[in-house]
Design a protein around this motif. Sequence first.
Motif, short mmCIF file in Angstrom:
data_model
loop_
_atom_site.label_atom_id
_atom_site.label_comp_id
_atom_site.label_asym_id
_atom_site.label_seq_id
_atom_site.Cartn_x
_atom_site.Cartn_y
_atom_site.Cartn_z
N UNK A 1 0.90 -1.15 0.00
CA UNK A 1 0.00 0.00 0.00
C UNK A 1 0.93 1.20 0.00
N UNK A 2 0.92 1.97 -1.08
CA UNK A 2 1.83 3.12 -1.24
C UNK A 2 3.28 2.73 -0.95
N UNK A 3 3.69 1.59 -1.48
CA UNK A 3 5.07 1.06 -1.42
C UNK A 3 5.45 0.46 -0.06
N UNK A 4 4.55 0.52 0.93
CA UNK A 4 4.90 -0.04 2.24
C UNK A 4 4.22 -1.39 2.47
N UNK A 5 4.65 -2.07 3.52
CA UNK A 5 4.08 -3.34 4.02
C UNK A 5 4.43 -4.56 3.17
N UNK A 6 5.30 -4.40 2.18
CA UNK A 6 5.70 -5.55 1.35
C UNK A 6 6.44 -6.59 2.20
N UNK A 7 7.05 -6.15 3.29
CA UNK A 7 7.91 -7.03 4.10
C UNK A 7 7.14 -7.90 5.10
N UNK A 8 5.80 -7.74 5.18
CA UNK A 8 5.03 -8.60 6.08
C UNK A 8 5.11 -10.05 5.57
N UNK A 9 5.35 -11.03 6.45
CA UNK A 9 5.51 -12.42 5.97
C UNK A 9 4.20 -13.11 5.62
#
Length: 186
Positions: free
Chosen positions: A169-177
């Motif tokens: 979401x707007x480039x964030x939260x990609x790192x959630x497993x």
Amino acid sequence: MLQPKNKTITIGDDVFEIYISDEQLQKRIKEVAEIICNDYKDTVPVFICTLNGAFMFMSDLMKNITIECEVDFLKLSSYGDAKLSSGNVKLLKNIDCKIEGRDVIVVEDIVDTGLSWKYMKDLLLGLKPKCLKIVSLLVKREAIKYVVNIDYYCFDIPNKFVIGYGLDLAQKYRNLPEIYQLKSGS
Ligand code: IMP
Ligand code: MG
């Protein structure tokens, strides 16, 4: 620091709830990888990861691919920072390898309207692969607007926004497993 409480994440007015756990992801990815390995056991396919969203899926999928293969990367942009598709696709990075006469499998995070996959098909078919298929982690079947084939997928999900495991979401939260889904009404 990003610390989901009770497996929910609040971002402004939006509440996201855990939807697909790490264990569920790994189990299903292994199953789909086995099907692909069986279908491609007599050839050396090229897997093309679509950046940025598919990077985690690509990594876990590749760890379960037990046949000889090659990997390459392509980068598209379509969403900008919004939660709805902009309806525009831009090619930000093309593949480097030659795919003429090769078996090619595009690795996607999610097929939503289908515009990105349709765009990639037109682009890659122009390079004359022997066969072009897609494996998508997620499919929002209700949202599909373009006529596209989805050869392999892991999960068919409702038309709700999701984040995590590569998806942003707007480039964030990609790192959630794991994958989180926007709670209805939020
Ligand atoms: P399409 O072109 O409408 O099929 O959209 C495909 C791309 O939009 C995906 O590869 C994602 O990068 C992005 N996308 C679609 N739905 C979501 C979502 O629920 N969360 C995050 N990204 C999404
Ligand atoms: Mg994508």
